[in-house]
Scaffold this motif. Structure first.
Motif, PDB file in Angstrom:
ATOM      1  N   ILE A 164     -42.408  22.821   3.146  1.00 43.63           N
ATOM      2  CA  ILE A 164     -42.556  23.231   4.603  1.00 43.63           C
ATOM      3  C   ILE A 164     -43.896  24.820   4.837  1.00 43.63           C
ATOM      4  N   LYS A 165     -44.904  25.044   5.404  1.00 43.95           N
ATOM      5  CA  LYS A 165     -45.311  25.533   5.644  1.00 43.95           C
ATOM      6  C   LYS A 165     -44.659  26.672   5.928  1.00 43.95           C
ATOM      7  N   PRO A 166     -44.613  28.075   5.889  1.00 45.10           N
ATOM      8  CA  PRO A 166     -43.712  29.155   6.259  1.00 45.10           C
ATOM      9  C   PRO A 166     -43.731  29.595   7.572  1.00 45.10           C
ATOM     10  N   GLU A 167     -44.723  29.620   8.398  1.00 41.90           N
ATOM     11  CA  GLU A 167     -44.413  29.780  10.272  1.00 41.90           C
ATOM     12  C   GLU A 167     -43.975  28.736  10.576  1.00 41.90           C
ATOM     13  N   ILE A 168     -43.557  27.593  10.004  1.00 44.07           N
ATOM     14  CA  ILE A 168     -42.780  26.483  10.155  1.00 44.07           C
ATOM     15  C   ILE A 168     -41.153  26.926  10.089  1.00 44.07           C
ATOM     16  N   VAL A 169     -41.192  27.123   8.556  1.00 43.54           N
ATOM     17  CA  VAL A 169     -40.094  27.848   8.750  1.00 43.54           C
ATOM     18  C   VAL A 169     -40.017  28.590   8.885  1.00 43.54           C
ATOM     19  N   LEU A 170     -40.052  29.781   9.654  1.00 45.49           N
ATOM     20  CA  LEU A 170     -39.532  30.638  10.562  1.00 45.49           C
ATOM     21  C   LEU A 170     -39.547  30.749  12.139  1.00 45.49           C
ATOM     22  N   MET A 171     -39.853  29.429  11.667  1.00 44.47           N
ATOM     23  CA  MET A 171     -39.847  28.958  13.663  1.00 44.47           C
ATOM     24  C   MET A 171     -38.438  28.400  13.456  1.00 44.47           C
ATOM     25  N   TYR A 172     -37.808  27.929  12.799  1.00 38.87           N
ATOM     26  CA  TYR A 172     -36.472  27.679  12.363  1.00 38.87           C
ATOM     27  C   TYR A 172     -35.328  27.988  12.103  1.00 38.87           C
ATOM     28  N   GLU A 173     -35.900  29.223  11.580  1.00 38.16           N
ATOM     29  CA  GLU A 173     -35.006  30.338  11.328  1.00 38.16           C
ATOM     30  C   GLU A 173     -34.314  31.049  12.394  1.00 38.16           C
ATOM     31  N   LEU A 174     -35.788  31.831  13.257  1.00 43.84           N
ATOM     32  CA  LEU A 174     -35.545  32.508  14.275  1.00 43.84           C
ATOM     33  C   LEU A 174     -35.138  31.973  15.240  1.00 43.84           C
ATOM     34  N   LEU A 175     -34.664  30.721  15.443  1.00 45.20           N
ATOM     35  CA  LEU A 175     -34.800  29.543  16.950  1.00 45.20           C
ATOM     36  C   LEU A 175     -33.444  28.676  16.291  1.00 45.20           C
ATOM     37  N   ASP A 176     -33.160  28.239  15.025  1.00 44.13           N
ATOM     38  CA  ASP A 176     -32.157  27.482  14.894  1.00 44.13           C
ATOM     39  C   ASP A 176     -31.037  27.881  14.408  1.00 44.13           C
ATOM     40  N   PRO A 177     -29.686  27.303  15.136  1.00 45.64           N
ATOM     41  CA  PRO A 177     -28.584  27.494  15.010  1.00 45.64           C
ATOM     42  C   PRO A 177     -28.428  27.392  13.417  1.00 45.64           C
ATOM     43  N   ILE A 178     -29.229  26.297  13.352  1.00 43.92           N
ATOM     44  CA  ILE A 178     -27.994  26.361  11.653  1.00 43.92           C
ATOM     45  C   ILE A 178     -28.323  27.289  10.769  1.00 43.92           C
ATOM     46  N   ASP A 179     -27.174  27.588   9.739  1.00 44.69           N
ATOM     47  CA  ASP A 179     -26.765  28.661   9.463  1.00 44.69           C
ATOM     48  C   ASP A 179     -27.583  28.389   7.885  1.00 44.69           C
ATOM     49  N   TYR A 180     -28.559  28.947   7.623  1.00 46.76           N
ATOM     50  CA  TYR A 180     -29.353  29.256   6.416  1.00 46.76           C
ATOM     51  C   TYR A 180     -28.835  30.081   5.188  1.00 46.76           C
ATOM     52  N   HIS A 181     -27.629  31.123   5.218  1.00 47.54           N
ATOM     53  CA  HIS A 181     -26.801  31.091   4.175  1.00 47.54           C
ATOM     54  C   HIS A 181     -27.984  32.084   3.341  1.00 47.54           C
ATOM     55  N   GLN A 182     -28.717  32.859   3.382  1.00 48.08           N
ATOM     56  CA  GLN A 182     -29.469  33.768   3.254  1.00 48.08           C
ATOM     57  C   GLN A 182     -30.362  34.678   3.193  1.00 48.08           C
ATOM     58  N   LEU A 183     -30.680  35.407   2.245  1.00 51.84           N
ATOM     59  CA  LEU A 183     -30.559  37.291   2.847  1.00 51.84           C
ATOM     60  C   LEU A 183     -32.475  37.193   3.776  1.00 51.84           C
ATOM     61  N   PRO A 184     -32.590  37.321   5.062  1.00 51.74           N
ATOM     62  CA  PRO A 184     -33.824  37.650   5.580  1.00 51.74           C
ATOM     63  C   PRO A 184     -35.049  38.010   4.875  1.00 51.74           C
ATOM     64  N   ASN A 185     -35.628  37.719   4.288  1.00 53.02           N
ATOM     65  CA  ASN A 185     -37.125  37.772   4.229  1.00 53.02           C
ATOM     66  C   ASN A 185     -38.595  37.836   5.061  1.00 53.02           C
ATOM     67  N   TYR A 186     -38.401  38.114   5.924  1.00 47.71           N
ATOM     68  CA  TYR A 186     -38.874  38.261   7.353  1.00 47.71           C
ATOM     69  C   TYR A 186     -40.240  38.729   7.300  1.00 47.71           C
ATOM     70  N   ARG A 187     -40.281  40.139   7.128  1.00 42.91           N
ATOM     71  CA  ARG A 187     -41.116  41.111   6.575  1.00 42.91           C
ATOM     72  C   ARG A 187     -41.934  40.575   5.715  1.00 42.91           C
ATOM     73  N   SER A 188     -41.669  40.106   4.557  1.00 47.82           N
ATOM     74  CA  SER A 188     -42.701  40.182   3.572  1.00 47.82           C
ATOM     75  C   SER A 188     -43.490  38.927   3.873  1.00 47.82           C
ATOM     76  N   VAL A 189     -42.814  37.578   4.709  1.00 48.95           N
ATOM     77  CA  VAL A 189     -43.356  36.310   4.754  1.00 48.95           C
ATOM     78  C   VAL A 189     -44.543  36.766   5.712  1.00 48.95           C
ATOM     79  N   ILE A 190     -44.320  37.142   6.964  1.00 50.05           N
ATOM     80  CA  ILE A 190     -44.618  37.623   8.089  1.00 50.05           C
ATOM     81  C   ILE A 190     -46.429  38.706   7.629  1.00 50.05           C
ATOM     82  N   ASP A 191     -45.735  39.005   6.708  1.00 48.87           N
ATOM     83  CA  ASP A 191     -46.910  39.906   6.442  1.00 48.87           C
ATOM     84  C   ASP A 191     -47.986  39.264   5.434  1.00 48.87           C
TER      85      ASP A 191
END
Length: 197
Positions: free
Chosen positions: A140-167
């Motif tokens: 899945i493309k990263p922008e869609i992964v982030l859409m779900y991670e930032l808005l979806d209540p599913i607990d993804y159990h992972q350390l965030p790495n939003y900055r590196s993906v967004i950049d």
């Protein structure tokens, strides 16, 4: 995750890649690492995405030694008949009591992927993923992964790495993410990531 659970995740992924490779798309941390570094790291929990109409086919290939819990918009159950299949959002795969895989369900209408939280947000289904030539897998493309991670209540159990993906997003990818989740949610995620580090 212990070595037994890691081996079980790798076995499930191997089976799915052999039996139903065109029905699954890697999501979550695996997708982000494929995007950022072209690495296919299966040493932790793995998230995959499956179109709703293929969920049953994919679940058939999960070994019976694992407990599968389906979640719809109201409850969770291992008894499939108790749930409204049209409302299933995801399935969790457990090795003993350890969550090793989440299967995220998505819907397609007229060959368009629909964002779960707003069906007015649509993209051609073929535009929601990339293919890794090196690993021969779709993700899945990263922008869609982030859409779900930032808005979806599913607990993804992972350390965030939003900055590196967004950049690493293209301008177009960032605009899509921003239109869907908004500047405030992106900023909150970046602040929470900074606190977590």
């Amino acid at each position: 995750m212990n070595n037994k659970s890691i081996d079980n995740v790798k076995n499930i992924v191997k089976t799915l890649n052999e039996q139903v490779p065109n029905l699954i798309k890697f999501n979550g941390e695996v997708a982000k690492q494929l995007f950022l570094k072209d690495e296919f790291n299966l040493n932790g929990k793995v998230d995959i995405s499956v179109e709703r109409k293929f969920l049953g086919e994919v679940l058939k290939h999960i070994p019976n030694i694992h407990r599968i819990i389906l979640h719809d918009t109201e409850r969770a159950s291992s008894q499939y008949e108790e749930l409204d299949f049209s409302k299933v959002t995801h399935a969790e795969i457990f090795d003993d009591e350890k969550l090793i895989m989440t299967i995220i369900v998505y819907d397609v209408e007229n060959e368009e992927w629909m964002f779960r939280w707003n069906h007015n947000i649509r993209l051609p289904e073929k535009n929601i993923y990339f293919h890794s030539i090196k690993w021969d897998v779709d993700y899945i493309k990263p922008e869609i992964v982030l859409m779900y991670e930032l808005l979806d209540p599913i607990d993804y159990h992972q350390l965030p790495n939003y900055r590196s993906v967004i950049d690493s997003l293209s301008y177009y990818q960032f605009v899509i993410l921003r239109l869907v989740v908004g500047d405030e949610r992106i900023n909150q995620a970046l602040i929470s990531e900074k606190k977590a580090i």
